[in-house]
Scaffold this motif. Structure first.
Motif, PDB file in Angstrom:
ATOM      1  N   ALA A  54      50.290  50.504  37.458  1.00 39.64           N
ATOM      2  CA  ALA A  54      48.958  50.661  36.868  1.00 39.64           C
ATOM      3  C   ALA A  54      48.043  51.335  37.879  1.00 39.64           C
ATOM      4  O   ALA A  54      48.285  51.288  39.091  1.00 39.64           O
ATOM      5  N   ILE A  55      47.014  51.966  37.368  1.00 40.76           N
ATOM      6  CA  ILE A  55      45.953  52.551  38.171  1.00 40.76           C
ATOM      7  C   ILE A  55      44.650  51.925  37.692  1.00 40.76           C
ATOM      8  O   ILE A  55      44.291  52.053  36.519  1.00 40.76           O
ATOM      9  N   VAL A  56      43.958  51.227  38.592  1.00 39.79           N
ATOM     10  CA  VAL A  56      42.766  50.473  38.210  1.00 39.79           C
ATOM     11  C   VAL A  56      41.559  51.005  38.975  1.00 39.79           C
ATOM     12  O   VAL A  56      41.614  51.173  40.196  1.00 39.79           O
ATOM     13  N   SER A  57      40.503  51.273  38.247  1.00 43.41           N
ATOM     14  CA  SER A  57      39.238  51.703  38.845  1.00 43.41           C
ATOM     15  C   SER A  57      38.252  50.538  38.837  1.00 43.41           C
ATOM     16  O   SER A  57      38.336  49.640  37.976  1.00 43.41           O
ATOM     17  N   VAL A  58      37.313  50.573  39.766  1.00 40.74           N
ATOM     18  CA  VAL A  58      36.254  49.559  39.738  1.00 40.74           C
ATOM     19  C   VAL A  58      35.488  49.608  38.412  1.00 40.74           C
ATOM     20  O   VAL A  58      34.949  48.593  37.959  1.00 40.74           O
ATOM     21  N   ASP A  59      35.470  50.777  37.765  1.00 41.99           N
ATOM     22  CA  ASP A  59      34.804  50.892  36.467  1.00 41.99           C
ATOM     23  C   ASP A  59      35.479  50.013  35.418  1.00 41.99           C
ATOM     24  O   ASP A  59      34.837  49.560  34.466  1.00 41.99           O
ATOM     25  N   ASP A  60      36.791  49.783  35.575  1.00 41.28           N
ATOM     26  CA  ASP A  60      37.542  48.983  34.605  1.00 41.28           C
ATOM     27  C   ASP A  60      37.205  47.503  34.691  1.00 41.28           C
ATOM     28  O   ASP A  60      37.460  46.748  33.737  1.00 41.28           O
ATOM     29  N   VAL A  61      36.673  47.066  35.826  1.00 45.04           N
ATOM     30  CA  VAL A  61      36.370  45.643  36.016  1.00 45.04           C
ATOM     31  C   VAL A  61      34.881  45.394  36.225  1.00 45.04           C
ATOM     32  O   VAL A  61      34.457  44.254  36.424  1.00 45.04           O
ATOM     33  N   ASN A  62      34.100  46.475  36.179  1.00 49.01           N
ATOM     34  CA  ASN A  62      32.637  46.368  36.340  1.00 49.01           C
ATOM     35  C   ASN A  62      32.245  45.644  37.626  1.00 49.01           C
ATOM     36  O   ASN A  62      31.340  44.804  37.633  1.00 49.01           O
ATOM     37  N   ALA A  63      32.954  45.966  38.701  1.00 47.80           N
ATOM     38  CA  ALA A  63      32.648  45.346  39.990  1.00 47.80           C
ATOM     39  C   ALA A  63      33.114  46.278  41.093  1.00 47.80           C
ATOM     40  O   ALA A  63      34.181  46.891  40.991  1.00 47.80           O
ATOM     41  N   SER A  64      32.345  46.388  42.162  1.00 42.85           N
ATOM     42  CA  SER A  64      32.714  47.243  43.279  1.00 42.85           C
ATOM     43  C   SER A  64      33.727  46.534  44.176  1.00 42.85           C
ATOM     44  O   SER A  64      34.084  45.368  43.948  1.00 42.85           O
ATOM     45  N   LYS A  65      34.159  47.236  45.218  1.00 40.87           N
ATOM     46  CA  LYS A  65      35.096  46.639  46.163  1.00 40.87           C
ATOM     47  C   LYS A  65      34.432  45.649  47.118  1.00 40.87           C
ATOM     48  O   LYS A  65      35.080  45.129  48.020  1.00 40.87           O
ATOM     49  N   ARG A  66      33.174  45.378  46.904  1.00 36.98           N
ATOM     50  CA  ARG A  66      32.540  44.273  47.620  1.00 36.98           C
ATOM     51  C   ARG A  66      32.951  42.943  46.992  1.00 36.98           C
ATOM     52  O   ARG A  66      32.628  41.877  47.515  1.00 36.98           O
ATOM     53  N   GLU A  67      33.663  43.021  45.863  1.00 42.53           N
ATOM     54  CA  GLU A  67      34.228  41.856  45.188  1.00 42.53           C
ATOM     55  C   GLU A  67      35.719  42.105  44.975  1.00 42.53           C
ATOM     56  O   GLU A  67      36.160  43.258  44.920  1.00 42.53           O
ATOM     57  N   PRO A  68      36.538  41.052  44.807  1.00 42.03           N
ATOM     58  CA  PRO A  68      37.993  41.238  44.713  1.00 42.03           C
ATOM     59  C   PRO A  68      38.520  41.591  43.322  1.00 42.03           C
ATOM     60  O   PRO A  68      39.731  41.754  43.151  1.00 42.03           O
ATOM     61  N   ALA A  69      37.652  41.758  42.340  1.00 41.39           N
ATOM     62  CA  ALA A  69      38.102  41.887  40.950  1.00 41.39           C
ATOM     63  C   ALA A  69      39.078  43.042  40.734  1.00 41.39           C
ATOM     64  O   ALA A  69      40.050  42.916  39.972  1.00 41.39           O
ATOM     65  N   VAL A  70      38.845  44.179  41.380  1.00 37.10           N
ATOM     66  CA  VAL A  70      39.704  45.343  41.127  1.00 37.10           C
ATOM     67  C   VAL A  70      41.122  45.093  41.655  1.00 37.10           C
ATOM     68  O   VAL A  70      42.113  45.475  41.021  1.00 37.10           O
ATOM     69  N   TRP A  71      41.239  44.425  42.803  1.00 31.40           N
ATOM     70  CA  TRP A  71      42.572  44.096  43.314  1.00 31.40           C
ATOM     71  C   TRP A  71      43.218  42.982  42.488  1.00 31.40           C
ATOM     72  O   TRP A  71      44.429  43.004  42.279  1.00 31.40           O
ATOM     73  N   ASP A  72      42.419  42.035  42.028  1.00 29.40           N
ATOM     74  CA  ASP A  72      42.962  40.965  41.187  1.00 29.40           C
ATOM     75  C   ASP A  72      43.574  41.540  39.911  1.00 29.40           C
ATOM     76  O   ASP A  72      44.662  41.138  39.494  1.00 29.40           O
ATOM     77  N   ARG A  73      42.874  42.495  39.282  1.00 32.21           N
ATOM     78  CA  ARG A  73      43.410  43.116  38.066  1.00 32.21           C
ATOM     79  C   ARG A  73      44.706  43.868  38.375  1.00 32.21           C
ATOM     80  O   ARG A  73      45.691  43.762  37.627  1.00 32.21           O
ATOM     81  N   ALA A  74      44.710  44.615  39.457  1.00 37.24           N
ATOM     82  CA  ALA A  74      45.903  45.375  39.822  1.00 37.24           C
ATOM     83  C   ALA A  74      47.086  44.444  40.112  1.00 37.24           C
ATOM     84  O   ALA A  74      48.222  44.721  39.703  1.00 37.24           O
ATOM     85  N   ARG A  75      46.821  43.341  40.789  1.00 39.14           N
ATOM     86  CA  ARG A  75      47.900  42.390  41.091  1.00 39.14           C
ATOM     87  C   ARG A  75      48.428  41.741  39.824  1.00 39.14           C
ATOM     88  O   ARG A  75      49.642  41.585  39.644  1.00 39.14           O
ATOM     89  N   GLU A  76      47.537  41.378  38.936  1.00 39.42           N
ATOM     90  CA  GLU A  76      47.963  40.761  37.671  1.00 39.42           C
ATOM     91  C   GLU A  76      48.877  41.699  36.879  1.00 39.42           C
ATOM     92  O   GLU A  76      49.863  41.267  36.270  1.00 39.42           O
ATOM     93  N   LEU A  77      48.576  42.978  36.905  1.00 35.12           N
ATOM     94  CA  LEU A  77      49.381  43.955  36.172  1.00 35.12           C
ATOM     95  C   LEU A  77      50.747  44.167  36.815  1.00 35.12           C
ATOM     96  O   LEU A  77      51.699  44.579  36.145  1.00 35.12           O
ATOM     97  N   MET A  78      50.863  43.897  38.113  1.00 32.46           N
ATOM     98  CA  MET A  78      52.167  43.939  38.784  1.00 32.46           C
ATOM     99  C   MET A  78      52.940  42.648  38.574  1.00 32.46           C
ATOM    100  O   MET A  78      54.164  42.646  38.567  1.00 32.46           O
ATOM    101  N   GLY A  79      52.206  41.536  38.486  1.00 29.48           N
ATOM    102  CA  GLY A  79      52.846  40.236  38.341  1.00 29.48           C
ATOM    103  C   GLY A  79      53.377  39.665  39.635  1.00 29.48           C
ATOM    104  O   GLY A  79      54.283  38.813  39.622  1.00 29.48           O
ATOM    105  N   THR A  80      52.816  40.080  40.766  1.00 30.70           N
ATOM    106  CA  THR A  80      53.283  39.571  42.053  1.00 30.70           C
ATOM    107  C   THR A  80      52.383  38.444  42.544  1.00 30.70           C
ATOM    108  O   THR A  80      51.181  38.422  42.253  1.00 30.70           O
ATOM    109  N   PRO A  81      52.937  37.491  43.311  1.00 30.30           N
ATOM    110  CA  PRO A  81      52.109  36.405  43.833  1.00 30.30           C
ATOM    111  C   PRO A  81      51.120  36.928  44.877  1.00 30.30           C
ATOM    112  O   PRO A  81      51.430  37.873  45.622  1.00 30.30           O
TER     113      PRO A  81
END
Length: 225
Positions: free
Chosen positions: A133-160
């Protein structure tokens, strides 16, 4: 451990793509249109902003454009031309990604850039087939000052989370990753994003170039957790 349990969330600009220079080009072009000179403090702030925030910054601070959205459109025109026709991969980045893929490591991208830029640049440089997957901060409505964009990317990979790495060139983003419990791999690009010494201090592992990275060593870091 099984490599398919390991994930890497790659930053894009300055990490996979040799593109940080164009962001400064774009800022300089907006400053030229606004007939202003950016201070070093202005540049430091701009490094952390999303595209909408950048548009608002130039409109509200310098009066550029009819609105922040108007400035965003200026940015889009400038940047899309770059990603479609000029951007290049960082030396060694594609080979590293291909080798990880051959081992079964899961990979995604999490970036502050809009999807249109990411899709264009990663496709041009040959990376696109290797990411879940390719995830932009626009997809989670949060900048990289918050972990949301990495959380979404990790969820889509399914890795711990404990075996998911964020690979970044920006020190401020590494700090967010560390606070959120991710492992961190820093790759130096330029002092605008943070000095190499700051990356070494902030990350689990840091390198100056992809030539310093070996897949076997990376896999061993996970065994040593």
């Amino acid at each position: 451990m099984n490599p398919s349990s390991i994930g890497i969330v790659f930053d894009c600009d300055g990490t996979l793509l040799d593109s940080m220079c164009v962001w400064r080009e774009m800022e300089a072009e907006l400053a030229r249109r606004a007939d202003v000179t950016l201070t070093e403090d202005d540049k430091d702030v701009l490094t952390t902003l999303t595209i909408p925030e950048c548009g608002a910054f130039f409109h509200e601070r310098f009066g550029l454009g009819a609105s922040g959205k108007d400035v965003e459109n200026m940015v889009d025109e400038f940047m899309l031309d770059f990603y479609r026709t000029r951007v290049e991969a960082r030396a060694g980045a594609l080979a590293f990604v291909q080798e990880l893929a051959s081992r079964g490591v899961r990979m995604t991208v999490a970036s502050s850039s809009p999807q249109l830029y990411l899709q264009a640049g990663l496709e041009r440089c040959g990376f696109a087939p290797y990411f879940d997957a390719i995830v932009s901060v626009d997809d989670v409505n949060a900048s990289k000052r918050e972990p949301a964009v990495w959380d979404r990317a990790r969820e889509l990979m399914g890795t711990p989370r404990s075996f998911t790495w964020g690979m970044e060139d920006s020190v401020y983003a590494v700090h967010t990753l560390r606070k959120a419990g991710y492992r961190t791999l820093g790759i130096y690009d330029c002092d605008v994003s943070g000095t190499y010494e700051e990356l070494v201090e902030s990350c689990d592992h840091a390198v100056r170039t992809f030539d310093e990275l070996e897949v076997e060593a990376f896999l061993a870091w996970n065994e040593a957790r």
